[in-house]
Write a protein that holds these residues in place. Structure first.
Motif, PDB file in Angstrom:
ATOM      1  N   GLN A 150      28.205  25.351  66.676  1.00 29.49           N
ATOM      2  CA  GLN A 150      27.268  24.919  66.052  1.00 29.49           C
ATOM      3  C   GLN A 150      26.091  25.820  65.853  1.00 29.49           C
ATOM      4  O   GLN A 150      25.179  25.906  64.949  1.00 29.49           O
TER       5      GLN A 150
ATOM      6  N   ARG B 233      27.026  28.679  63.912  1.00 31.73           N
ATOM      7  CA  ARG B 233      26.776  28.408  62.453  1.00 31.73           C
ATOM      8  C   ARG B 233      25.165  28.277  62.038  1.00 31.73           C
ATOM      9  O   ARG B 233      24.970  28.795  60.770  1.00 31.73           O
ATOM     10  N   ASP B 234      24.606  27.570  62.599  1.00 31.27           N
ATOM     11  CA  ASP B 234      23.264  27.428  62.240  1.00 31.27           C
ATOM     12  C   ASP B 234      22.465  28.832  62.460  1.00 31.27           C
ATOM     13  O   ASP B 234      21.712  29.001  61.506  1.00 31.27           O
TER      14      ASP B 234
ATOM     15  N   GLU C  91      23.597  31.522  61.429  1.00 31.97           N
ATOM     16  CA  GLU C  91      24.349  32.305  60.433  1.00 31.97           C
ATOM     17  C   GLU C  91      23.485  31.773  59.136  1.00 31.97           C
ATOM     18  O   GLU C  91      23.764  32.599  57.877  1.00 31.97           O
ATOM     19  N   ALA C  92      23.250  30.651  58.910  1.00 32.12           N
ATOM     20  CA  ALA C  92      22.652  30.033  57.893  1.00 32.12           C
ATOM     21  C   ALA C  92      21.476  30.572  57.491  1.00 32.12           C
ATOM     22  O   ALA C  92      20.564  31.083  58.096  1.00 32.12           O
TER      23      ALA C  92
END
Length: 54
Positions: A47, A50-51, A53-54
């Motif tokens: 997670q 993913r955070d 990369e955002a």
């Protein structure tokens, strides 16, 4: 000769609610505490990736 181990023992002190949630995962997934801890940490790290990369 003893080979290099692929596991390292780590100890955490957790708030009671967090520890209870971990033990619920142990029961739900029917795995050991170590396996549940590994899975939960890996999910949290994924997670974070993913955070980032955002």
């Amino acid at each position: 000769m003893v080979g290099r181990r692929d596991r390292v023992r780590v100890e955490f002190r957790l708030p009671r609610d967090t520890a209870t949630a971990v033990y619920r995962c142990v029961d739900m997934w029917d795995v050991t505490l170590s396996q549940a801890g590994t899975r939960l940490i890996e999910l949290g790290l994924a997670q974070l990736d993913r955070d980032a990369e955002a």
